[in-house]
Design an enzyme around this catalytic site. Structure first.
Site, PDB file in Angstrom:
ATOM      1  N   HIS A 142       0.849  -1.190   0.000  1.00  8.12           N
ATOM      2  CA  HIS A 142       0.000   0.000   0.000  1.00  8.12           C
ATOM      3  C   HIS A 142       0.884   1.240   0.000  1.00  8.12           C
ATOM      4  O   HIS A 142       1.983   1.238   0.580  1.00  8.12           O
ATOM      5  CB  HIS A 142      -0.903   0.050   1.238  1.00  8.12           C
ATOM      6  CG  HIS A 142      -2.164  -0.734   1.116  1.00  8.12           C
ATOM      7  ND1 HIS A 142      -2.837  -1.228   2.222  1.00  8.12           N
ATOM      8  CD2 HIS A 142      -2.909  -1.110   0.044  1.00  8.12           C
ATOM      9  CE1 HIS A 142      -3.921  -1.878   1.833  1.00  8.12           C
ATOM     10  NE2 HIS A 142      -3.976  -1.815   0.519  1.00  8.12           N
ATOM     11  N   CYS A 177      -2.166   2.889   9.212  1.00 10.10           N
ATOM     12  CA  CYS A 177      -3.137   1.870   8.794  1.00 10.10           C
ATOM     13  C   CYS A 177      -4.321   1.787   9.758  1.00 10.10           C
ATOM     14  O   CYS A 177      -5.405   1.363   9.371  1.00 10.10           O
ATOM     15  CB  CYS A 177      -2.472   0.506   8.709  1.00 10.10           C
ATOM     16  SG  CYS A 177      -1.362   0.298   7.303  1.00 10.10           S
TER      17      CYS A 177
END
Length: 290
Positions: free
Chosen positions: A183, A279
């Protein structure tokens, strides 16, 4: 409010400076139940939920001292809901909901959709065949003039067209090439005052050209591999405060010389699933009346 296809809305205005709001999910059902990234390999059911709760609570305390936090409750069968950054991307009351690449996480979409709708957000979706993983792979520059959007392991470039339509913002594509940094928010962090913290080896050469064309050399904070694998770039930045997992003294010192206060929070249990501070939060607009 019903979910509807993405359509063009008004251009994105400058970001406001009000107290920020983030979405978090308590880790009471968190575990490493499967392997969908390299960090999970060898860690299935090896995370301590007790330590995870302690670490999450530490992050929650530090964050709520400087920002507002909304909570979504965890749901059985979705152990990764704790990583709310992947729920979607929000600006100005509109959320582009994530469509997860891996089937293991697709059940989360319903829970996040319901939360956003009940909270009064305008929820837009990309087609199922176009994976997009929200704030994990799309990050606004600090002044809000452009949206950095990744394509690679989990989101595809076709999703970028839908982001342009949602907000009328300039979208700059970055290609991720290291599976450890699956990511964008694991290897790239736009910071206040026009700084950026990033791990260059996570990107292909054309992507680095784009990054370095936008950020002058004195604004770039290049992260070593040793700090990158500690998820140093997976940081929450609010004004001049940075909340981050344990990082090297050298990187702390560099950030301090740039005028940032660094708050380190041990998040080792979440690293086992491939996540850290950033996150665990999703940035939201001003709190919505319910």
């Amino acid at each position: 409010m019903s979910t509807r296809p993405i359509e063009i809305t008004s251009a994105l205005p400058p970001l406001v400076t009000a107290r920020r709001t983030y979405l978090m999910c308590p880790p009471t059902l968190y575990d490493v139940d499967y392997v969908i990234n390299p960090w999970m390999s060898g860690n299935v059911h090896l995370s301590s939920r007790e330590r995870a709760i302690e670490q999450w609570n530490h992050l929650y305390r530090e964050l709520t001292a400087i920002a507002d936090v909304e909570l979504i409750q965890p749901q059985s069968g979705s152990p990764d809901m704790v990583f709310t950054a992947n729920a979607g991307l929000e600006r100005n009351g509109t959320v582009v909901l994530s469509g997860f690449f891996h089937p293991e996480r697709q059940a989360e979409e319903h829970h996040f959709r319901s939360w956003f709708q009940s909270s009064g957000y305008n929820v837009l979706e990309v087609p199922r065949e176009i994976p997009f993983e929200g704030e994990g792979d799309a990050l606004f520059s600090s002044e809000g003039t452009r949206l950095w959007a990744a394509h690679g392991p989990r989101s595809v470039m076709a999703s970028h067209t839908h982001l342009v339509r949602a907000w009328g913002v300039e979208v700059i594509a970055l290609h991720l090439v290291d599976p450890r940094f699956y990511h964008l928010d694991t290897c790239f962090a736009p910071l206040e005052d026009g700084f950026v913290m990033y791990y260059p080896q996570a990107f292909d050469a054309p992507s680095l050209v784009k990054i370095e064309a936008f950020y002058p050399s004195e604004k770039r904070i290049v992260v070593s591999e040793a700090d990158a694998v500690r998820f140093a770039c997976n940081a929450i930045n609010i004004d001049r405060t940075i909340l981050v997992n344990d990082i090297s003294r050298e990187l702390v010192a560099e950030l301090q010389t740039k005028g940032f206060e660094v708050i380190q929070i041990t998040l080792s249990e979440f690293l086992k699933a491939g996540g850290a501070a950033k996150c665990l939060v999703m940035r939201l607009g001003p709190q919505i009346e319910r």
